[in-house]
Design an enzyme around this catalytic site. Structure first.
Site, PDB file in Angstrom:
ATOM      1  N   HIS A   1      72.886 -19.449 -15.780  1.00 25.04           N
ATOM      2  CA  HIS A   1      71.829 -18.498 -15.399  1.00 25.04           C
ATOM      3  C   HIS A   1      70.690 -19.171 -14.651  1.00 25.04           C
ATOM      4  O   HIS A   1      70.316 -20.302 -14.923  1.00 25.04           O
ATOM      5  CB  HIS A   1      71.344 -17.642 -16.575  1.00 25.04           C
ATOM      6  CG  HIS A   1      70.564 -18.361 -17.632  1.00 25.04           C
ATOM      7  ND1 HIS A   1      69.194 -18.513 -17.583  1.00 25.04           N
ATOM      8  CD2 HIS A   1      70.970 -18.954 -18.782  1.00 25.04           C
ATOM      9  CE1 HIS A   1      68.789 -19.154 -18.670  1.00 25.04           C
ATOM     10  NE2 HIS A   1      69.845 -19.446 -19.403  1.00 25.04           N
TER      11      HIS A   1
ATOM     12  N   ASP B   1      67.336 -25.284 -19.668  1.00 23.87           N
ATOM     13  CA  ASP B   1      67.695 -23.867 -19.834  1.00 23.87           C
ATOM     14  C   ASP B   1      67.230 -23.063 -18.625  1.00 23.87           C
ATOM     15  O   ASP B   1      66.148 -22.512 -18.627  1.00 23.87           O
ATOM     16  CB  ASP B   1      67.052 -23.352 -21.127  1.00 23.87           C
ATOM     17  CG  ASP B   1      67.535 -21.970 -21.499  1.00 23.87           C
ATOM     18  OD1 ASP B   1      68.477 -21.472 -20.871  1.00 23.87           O
ATOM     19  OD2 ASP B   1      66.952 -21.390 -22.429  1.00 23.87           O
TER      20      ASP B   1
ATOM     21  N   GLU C   1      68.993 -13.526 -17.451  1.00 25.83           N
ATOM     22  CA  GLU C   1      69.708 -13.744 -18.710  1.00 25.83           C
ATOM     23  C   GLU C   1      68.722 -13.709 -19.867  1.00 25.83           C
ATOM     24  O   GLU C   1      68.994 -13.176 -20.937  1.00 25.83           O
ATOM     25  CB  GLU C   1      70.425 -15.114 -18.665  1.00 25.83           C
ATOM     26  CG  GLU C   1      71.298 -15.411 -19.881  1.00 25.83           C
ATOM     27  CD  GLU C   1      70.587 -16.141 -21.009  1.00 25.83           C
ATOM     28  OE1 GLU C   1      71.182 -16.317 -22.073  1.00 25.83           O
ATOM     29  OE2 GLU C   1      69.399 -16.517 -20.847  1.00 25.83           O
ATOM     30  N   GLU C   2      67.552 -14.295 -19.622  1.00 27.14           N
ATOM     31  CA  GLU C   2      66.579 -14.524 -20.696  1.00 27.14           C
ATOM     32  C   GLU C   2      65.960 -13.252 -21.274  1.00 27.14           C
ATOM     33  O   GLU C   2      65.313 -13.295 -22.314  1.00 27.14           O
ATOM     34  CB  GLU C   2      65.452 -15.441 -20.195  1.00 27.14           C
ATOM     35  CG  GLU C   2      65.913 -16.844 -19.792  1.00 27.14           C
ATOM     36  CD  GLU C   2      66.230 -17.730 -20.986  1.00 27.14           C
ATOM     37  OE1 GLU C   2      66.277 -17.227 -22.116  1.00 27.14           O
ATOM     38  OE2 GLU C   2      66.426 -18.940 -20.769  1.00 27.14           O
TER      39      GLU C   2
ATOM     40  N   ASP D   1      75.401 -23.012 -20.117  1.00 26.56           N
ATOM     41  CA  ASP D   1      73.984 -22.733 -20.345  1.00 26.56           C
ATOM     42  C   ASP D   1      73.456 -23.823 -21.273  1.00 26.56           C
ATOM     43  O   ASP D   1      73.705 -23.790 -22.473  1.00 26.56           O
ATOM     44  CB  ASP D   1      73.835 -21.339 -20.980  1.00 26.56           C
ATOM     45  CG  ASP D   1      72.372 -20.960 -21.191  1.00 26.56           C
ATOM     46  OD1 ASP D   1      71.489 -21.770 -20.870  1.00 26.56           O
ATOM     47  OD2 ASP D   1      72.133 -19.835 -21.687  1.00 26.56           O
TER      48      ASP D   1
ATOM     49  N   HIS E   1      62.449 -22.850 -23.528  1.00 23.36           N
ATOM     50  CA  HIS E   1      61.521 -21.703 -23.571  1.00 23.36           C
ATOM     51  C   HIS E   1      60.069 -22.157 -23.723  1.00 23.36           C
ATOM     52  O   HIS E   1      59.221 -21.384 -24.154  1.00 23.36           O
ATOM     53  CB  HIS E   1      61.900 -20.704 -24.683  1.00 23.36           C
ATOM     54  CG  HIS E   1      63.282 -20.153 -24.526  1.00 23.36           C
ATOM     55  ND1 HIS E   1      63.944 -19.489 -25.519  1.00 23.36           N
ATOM     56  CD2 HIS E   1      64.141 -20.165 -23.467  1.00 23.36           C
ATOM     57  CE1 HIS E   1      65.151 -19.121 -25.092  1.00 23.36           C
ATOM     58  NE2 HIS E   1      65.285 -19.531 -23.841  1.00 23.36           N
TER      59      HIS E   1
HETATM   60  N1  BES Z   1      70.131 -20.885 -23.443  1.00 25.57           N
HETATM   61  C1  BES Z   1      69.733 -19.862 -24.350  1.00 25.57           C
HETATM   62  C2  BES Z   1      70.720 -19.638 -25.466  1.00 25.57           C
HETATM   63  C3  BES Z   1      70.766 -20.680 -26.523  1.00 25.57           C
HETATM   64  C4  BES Z   1      69.612 -21.216 -27.058  1.00 25.57           C
HETATM   65  C5  BES Z   1      71.971 -21.035 -27.000  1.00 25.57           C
HETATM   66  C6  BES Z   1      69.704 -22.153 -28.059  1.00 25.57           C
HETATM   67  C7  BES Z   1      72.070 -21.967 -27.999  1.00 25.57           C
HETATM   68  C8  BES Z   1      70.920 -22.530 -28.531  1.00 25.57           C
HETATM   69  C9  BES Z   1      69.607 -18.552 -23.609  1.00 25.57           C
HETATM   70  O1  BES Z   1      69.036 -18.703 -22.355  1.00 25.57           O
HETATM   71  C10 BES Z   1      68.743 -17.616 -24.419  1.00 25.57           C
HETATM   72  O2  BES Z   1      67.613 -17.889 -24.678  1.00 25.57           O
HETATM   73  N2  BES Z   1      69.332 -16.504 -24.839  1.00 25.57           N
HETATM   74  C11 BES Z   1      68.640 -15.513 -25.612  1.00 25.57           C
HETATM   75  C12 BES Z   1      69.540 -14.326 -25.850  1.00 25.57           C
HETATM   76  C13 BES Z   1      69.430 -13.210 -24.857  1.00 25.57           C
HETATM   77  C14 BES Z   1      70.280 -12.045 -25.311  1.00 25.57           C
HETATM   78  C15 BES Z   1      68.018 -12.781 -24.560  1.00 25.57           C
HETATM   79  C16 BES Z   1      68.246 -16.045 -26.979  1.00 25.57           C
HETATM   80  O3  BES Z   1      68.909 -16.947 -27.492  1.00 25.57           O
HETATM   81  O4  BES Z   1      67.292 -15.535 -27.564  1.00 25.57           O
HETATM   82 ZN    ZN Z   2      69.780 -20.238 -21.335  1.00 26.51          ZN
END
Ligand code: BES
Ligand code: ZN
Length: 478
Positions: A199, A215, A249-250, A277, A359
């Site tokens: 992403h 990320d 994605e975020e 990711d 984040h």
């Molecule tokens: N890269 C993250 C996902 C992630 C974080 C995987 C930590 C494993 C460990 C991704 O960009 C993310 O933040 N995804 C969101 C979910 C989405 C449905 C908004 C999340 O994890 O809150």
């Molecule tokens: Zn991510």
């Protein structure tokens, strides 16, 4: 993850798409939906239920409660742009336990591809992406970043002089940010798709300062390096190969869920999808962590294990793998799984040890403690996956099949094997989570191995020859 919620809320408040109403559509676990309905009868409508998934129409207030109180990690729901989309998402029947007819026979092509992966290229690209300052999906910088990536990929195509390769922008309903799709047309099976994603957007509690180096600049840089290598070796896949840089994605997998939905509606045969990711922070002892969430494909995970056993166990490209679990639809692979496609998500570390800076404004290359050597392993795995699943040829030469020198079959919970010319040093049986269950040292030229202790399921038999070659064979116990 709380900062992200604030951003989700500000999106809900300010985005045009949501301006008409405070409520939005989503899918969530049916138990969560019931719990929310009992607590906020006015704020959530359950518009459809299918097994353990429900389609809901809810207020941001109810969404906030879900995020903070019902689930332990992640938002707790997947945003959907319409009622139809939410309903069709829960009604998708996931093909389970489908056996993918993948083989490993592209040794020469894989060897030349993975030798060309450059950690320096990946590192430099992560830095370029970090330098935008933000790639938050609502910002002009995010738009520029996508356009620049398009130019970068287009330049590689132009330099290759190929006409069977293209790059296109995909616009979305749920975000002003577009996604980017890079396509190499398949030669003999062009309607079969092998897709690799990452992403492009980033997020923090400050829209204008979201460097997102791990990320997911790391994932974008990883797939970009795969593209560079594949064009460099003049790869002509039999199946169509696509690389996708997803938008937004975020804020709830917005770009990928719209694209995966489009592909499913058009009945496109996506044979497999793999997401990258976060690839560049080595937080755990092993290198690649396969995620084993139930929506992921067991068979695809087992094939990734098979690839790593074959290509990354010995020789000049050694790395190790383990397994971990997200517990929710944590990245874009979920959008593909939800649409019935086989999806996998190899991750940088175990879920308790991933990059602590994501984040935040500290998600920078300088805080990752390496020079993209970790991400390079993922680029290699990605290339192995593409070359072996999409097949085809490189340069002018066509590959000669690697005639394996072991034959196996399973009968009455026994693994029967017959060796060819090679003498075998040991045999290991591995399950879909990568656990080694059985190891046998001295192997006769033919015989059987008692598997009565093992549960039914998919397994991999790994034969290591005395000369150091690795021969892998998949089997099913039922
Ligand atoms: N890269 C993250 C996902 C992630 C974080 C995987 C930590 C494993 C460990 C991704 O960009 C993310 O933040 N995804 C969101 C979910 C989405 C449905 C908004 C999340 O994890 O809150
Ligand atoms: Zn991510």
């Amino acid at each position: 993850m709380k900062q992200k919620l604030l951003s989700v809320l500000s999106l809900v408040l300010f985005s045009q798409a949501f301006a008409q109403s405070d409520k939005f559509y989503a899918t969530t676990d049916s138990e969560n939906a019931k719990e929310l309905k009992a607590r906020f009868p006015q704020e959530i409508e359950i518009v459809g239920v299918s097994g353990n998934q429900s389609a809901i129409f809810l207020t941001k207030n109810a969404a906030e409660f879900l995020h903070h109180n019902v689930v332990t990690h992640g938002p707790g729901y997947v945003y959907k742009s319409s009622k139809e989309e939410a309903l069709s998402a829960i009604n998708k029947t996931k093909k389970s336990n489908k056996v993918l007819a993948f083989t490993i026979d592209q040794n020469a092509a894989v060897a030349s591809a993975i030798a060309k992966v450059s950690a320096d290229n990946i590192k430099a690209h992560i830095q370029v992406l970090e330098n935008y300052g933000t790639r938050h999906h609502t910002t002009a910088k995010a738009q520029t970043a996508v356009q620049d990536l398009k130019t970068k990929w287009q330049n590689l195509i132009t330099a290759s002089g190929r006409t069977d390769v293209s790059v296109r922008i995909e616009n979305h309903v749920g975000t002003p940010m577009p996604s980017l799709v890079f396509t190499i047309n398949g030669t003999t099976a062009p309607t079969d798709f092998i897709i690799v994603g990452a992403h492009m957007d980033s997020i923090t509690n400050n829209t204008n300062n979201a460097p997102g180096a791990d990320d997911d600049a790391s994932g974008i840089a990883t797939i970009s390096e795969m593209i560079r290598v594949l064009l460099n070796i003049n790869y002509k896949p039999a199946k169509t190969v696509e690389f996708m840089a997803f938008a937004a994605e975020e804020i709830g997998l917005v770009g990928s869920s719209e694209i995966a939905q489009d592909y499913a509606l058009a009945n496109k045969n996506v044979v497999s999808f793999v997401q990258f990711d976060m690839t560049n922070y080595k937080g755990s002892t092993k290198d690649v962590y396969l995620t084993t969430d139930p929506y992921n494909s067991n068979d695809l995970n087992l094939f990734l294990i098979e690839l790593m056993e074959h290509y990354n166990k010995t020789g000049s490209h050694v790395f190790t793998y383990g397994n971990t679990i997200c517990n929710y639809g944590c990245s874009d692979h979920y959008s593909w799984a939800e649409n019935g496609y086989e999806a996998a998500f190899p991750f940088e570390a175990s879920f308790t040890q991933y990059n602590p800076n994501i984040h935040t404004t500290s998600d920078k290359l300088s805080n990752m403690g390496n020079s993209a050597t970790h991400a390079a392993k993922f680029a290699k795995l990605g290339l192995e996956f593409i070359l072996e699943t999409a097949k085809g040829s490189i340069l002018a030469t066509s590959e000669t099949a690697n005639t394996s020198s072991v034959e196996i079959y399973v009968k009455d919970k026994n693994l029967n094997y017959k060796l060819g010319k090679e003498s075998i040093e040991n045999l290991t049986i591995i399950d879909t989570s990568g656990r080694q269950l059985l190891e046998t040292q001295s192997i006769l030229p033919f015989g059987k191995i008692d598997l009565n202790k093992l549960n039914n399921g998919f397994y991999l038999a790994v034969f290591k020859t005395k000369s150091g070659k690795v021969i892998t064979k998949k089997f099913i116990l039922e």
